[in-house]
Scaffold this active site. Structure first.
Site, PDB file in Angstrom:
ATOM      1  N   GLY A  11      18.605  20.952  77.469  1.00 10.38           N
ATOM      2  CA  GLY A  11      19.047  19.923  76.536  1.00 10.38           C
ATOM      3  C   GLY A  11      19.022  20.424  75.115  1.00 10.38           C
ATOM      4  O   GLY A  11      18.326  21.391  74.782  1.00 10.38           O
ATOM      5  N   GLU A  12      19.802  19.753  74.264  1.00  6.17           N
ATOM      6  CA  GLU A  12      19.868  20.127  72.856  1.00  6.17           C
ATOM      7  C   GLU A  12      20.343  18.927  72.060  1.00  6.17           C
ATOM      8  O   GLU A  12      21.224  18.186  72.506  1.00  6.17           O
ATOM      9  CB  GLU A  12      20.842  21.291  72.673  1.00  6.17           C
ATOM     10  CG  GLU A  12      20.872  21.867  71.272  1.00  6.17           C
ATOM     11  CD  GLU A  12      21.744  23.111  71.217  1.00  6.17           C
ATOM     12  OE1 GLU A  12      21.186  24.206  71.061  1.00  6.17           O
ATOM     13  OE2 GLU A  12      22.974  22.974  71.356  1.00  6.17           O
ATOM     14  N   GLY A  13      19.738  18.704  70.900  1.00  9.61           N
ATOM     15  CA  GLY A  13      20.135  17.584  70.062  1.00  9.61           C
ATOM     16  C   GLY A  13      19.914  17.899  68.604  1.00  9.61           C
ATOM     17  O   GLY A  13      19.585  19.030  68.230  1.00  9.61           O
ATOM     18  N   THR A  14      20.073  16.879  67.766  1.00  6.45           N
ATOM     19  CA  THR A  14      19.952  17.057  66.328  1.00  6.45           C
ATOM     20  C   THR A  14      18.566  17.537  65.929  1.00  6.45           C
ATOM     21  O   THR A  14      18.414  18.348  65.017  1.00  6.45           O
ATOM     22  CB  THR A  14      20.248  15.727  65.613  1.00  6.45           C
ATOM     23  OG1 THR A  14      21.544  15.282  66.000  1.00  6.45           O
ATOM     24  CG2 THR A  14      20.204  15.899  64.104  1.00  6.45           C
ATOM     25  N   GLY A  16      16.128  19.011  67.956  1.00  4.72           N
ATOM     26  CA  GLY A  16      15.459  20.062  68.696  1.00  4.72           C
ATOM     27  C   GLY A  16      16.134  20.378  70.012  1.00  4.72           C
ATOM     28  O   GLY A  16      17.331  20.147  70.182  1.00  4.72           O
ATOM     29  N   VAL A  18      15.397  20.947  74.575  1.00  7.14           N
ATOM     30  CA  VAL A  18      14.567  20.637  75.739  1.00  7.14           C
ATOM     31  C   VAL A  18      14.656  21.801  76.717  1.00  7.14           C
ATOM     32  O   VAL A  18      15.743  22.324  76.980  1.00  7.14           O
ATOM     33  CB  VAL A  18      15.025  19.335  76.425  1.00  7.14           C
ATOM     34  CG1 VAL A  18      14.103  19.005  77.601  1.00  7.14           C
ATOM     35  CG2 VAL A  18      15.048  18.178  75.431  1.00  7.14           C
ATOM     36  N   LYS A  33       9.930  19.374  75.227  1.00  4.26           N
ATOM     37  CA  LYS A  33      10.862  18.933  74.187  1.00  4.26           C
ATOM     38  C   LYS A  33      10.326  19.408  72.849  1.00  4.26           C
ATOM     39  O   LYS A  33       9.290  18.946  72.378  1.00  4.26           O
ATOM     40  CB  LYS A  33      11.005  17.410  74.200  1.00  4.26           C
ATOM     41  CG  LYS A  33      12.036  16.896  73.209  1.00  4.26           C
ATOM     42  CD  LYS A  33      12.300  15.408  73.401  1.00  4.26           C
ATOM     43  CE  LYS A  33      13.399  14.927  72.471  1.00  4.26           C
ATOM     44  NZ  LYS A  33      13.710  13.491  72.681  1.00  4.26           N
ATOM     45  N   ASP A 144      19.281   3.613  71.686  1.00  4.77           N
ATOM     46  CA  ASP A 144      20.204   4.694  72.053  1.00  4.77           C
ATOM     47  C   ASP A 144      20.365   4.760  73.570  1.00  4.77           C
ATOM     48  O   ASP A 144      20.248   5.827  74.177  1.00  4.77           O
ATOM     49  CB  ASP A 144      19.738   6.036  71.501  1.00  4.77           C
ATOM     50  CG  ASP A 144      20.882   7.063  71.442  1.00  4.77           C
ATOM     51  OD1 ASP A 144      22.060   6.640  71.525  1.00  4.77           O
ATOM     52  OD2 ASP A 144      20.606   8.265  71.317  1.00  4.77           O
TER      53      ASP A 144
END
Length: 400
Positions: A11-14, A16, A18, A33, A144
């Site tokens: 996973g990847e987001g704003t 950081g 995972v 995470k 969300d």
């Protein structure tokens, strides 16, 4: 970090990334995470601290992911740290917060094909609403709700990613730039800063359509486009029935100037749905003050009428995959296709046995443009028409 062996990024987001990891002490497979600071001056991430706060508050809640551990990581002086640097996009030269969570092999983006019948859809919705009801009972709203934040393992669903979570007891104005654009209710799009758990219920309604049809009904490209798509389906009557909606700060900016359908199109478009399924949808996709609570929705006849929800263990097995992995897969397929086309141009056309599709399929999070008149469910008895067009999850006002 030296307690874990990193196996893969999932996973990847704003804020950081995972990782799938294995505990050196127990051999347990977990999710790590890692949440980075936004700059060197800010110190520890506010969003990371918020996530830990609400994970602790919700620990033990049904269908909500639970917290195993959390710690501050400096990113220095160990073999594992150096290995982690190879996986990170930006590296970990400064401190970050690491949250240890149970590992779920899929999310609802990757596991969408498991929900092939109405019993499986009922099972999923029952679990999602149970988790949301539990959060709301603990005076917390998620803000969300979307398929990528619904994790699945052996048919069991857990709500994850508390980065946008906040208390329902606050008396302060709240930001309206929350909830991923496709799942954002109209009151937030128009700039509401006083709202509550009902925003999660709207997102559940959108997710319900997606489970039934495998297409998101409102794939807006911008806030303005998102408002248009919603009102094409909900009609002008939605505005008329929503107290104070036309007085919100962004109403004039985003309200379409062209003529809209007078009444809701939901019953016409989803006319092939069973009556109880359609009624459940109407209780979620309605003006904020009329929306049922998650607890009320769990008592809806949709969940008690035949056919009854299947057990999580009876949900069909699907290949393990998360939204991030799907994006990587299709990105790599796209690069392979581009390279193949370059070689074809240089070497001449291949023979028929060598021919492959010239376009890789789009990942689920960025669907192809939809036919304005069709939205197929992929299951017998649930075919319907929805006047939407394709788009991306990007927004004029970024929200994750």
């Amino acid at each position: 970090m030296d307690k874990y062996v990193i196996l893969a990024q999932v996973g990847e987001g704003t804020f950081g990334a995972v990782y799938k990891a294995r505990s050196k002490q127990t051999g347990e497979i977990v999710a790590l995470k890692k949440m980075y600071n936004q700059n060197d001056e800010e110190g520890l991430s506010y969003f990371a601290l918020q996530e830990i706060k609400y994970l602790k508050q919700l620990n033990g809640s049904p269908n909500v992911i639970h917290l195993i551990d959390s710690f501050i990581h400096e990113g220095e002086n160990s073999t594992d740290d150096r290995r982690l640097n190879l996986l990170d996009v930006e590296g970990i030269k400064k401190a970050c917060i690491v949250v240890v969570l149970p590992y779920y092999e899929s999310d609802l983006v990757g596991a969408q094909t498991a929900f092939t019948g109405i019993r499986e859809v009922k099972c999923a919705m029952q679990q999602i609403l149970t988790g949301i009801s539990s959060m709301h009972a603990n005076h917390v709203m998620h803000r969300d709700i979307k398929p990528a934040n619904m994790l699945m393992r052996d048919g069991e669903i857990a709500i994850a990613d508390m980065g946008m979570t906040t208390s329902t007891n606050t008396t302060s104005p709240l930001p309206h730039q929350v909830v991923t654009l496709w799942y954002r209710p109209l009151e937030l799009l128009f700039g509401a800063n006083r709202y509550g758990p009902e925003v999660d219920v709207w997102s559940c309604g959108v997710l319900f359509i997606e489970l039934m049809s495998r297409k998101c009904p409102f794939p807006g490209r911008t806030e303005h486009h998102q408002v248009e798509l919603i009102l094409e389906l909900m009609g002008q009557s939605y505005i008329d029935q929503s107290e104070g909606l036309n007085k919100l700060s962004l109403y004039e900016k985003y309200m379409p100037k062209r003529e809209l359908p007078r009444n809701s199109q939901l019953k016409r478009i989803f006319s092939s749905w069973a009556d109880d399924a359609l009624d459940l949808l109407l209780k979620m996709l309605c003006p904020a003050k009329q929306r049922w609570t998650a607890s009320q929705l769990l008592d809806h006849p949709f969940f008690t009428n035949n056919p009854s929800p299947c057990s999580p263990k009876d949900v069909p097995k699907v290949p393990a995959m998360h939204e991030y992995e799907m994006k990587q897969k299709y990105h790599n397929q796209g690069r392979t296709t581009q390279r193949r086309e370059e070689m074809t141009h240089a070497q001449g056309p291949p023979n028929k046995k060598q021919c492959l599709p010239t376009h890789a399929p789009m990942p689920r999070s960025q669907p192809r443009s939809l036919d304005k008149n069709k939205l197929h469910s992929g299951q017998e008895g649930y075919r319907h028409k929805v006047p939407v067009t394709g788009g991306s999850r990007t927004s004029e006002e970024t929200s994750n």
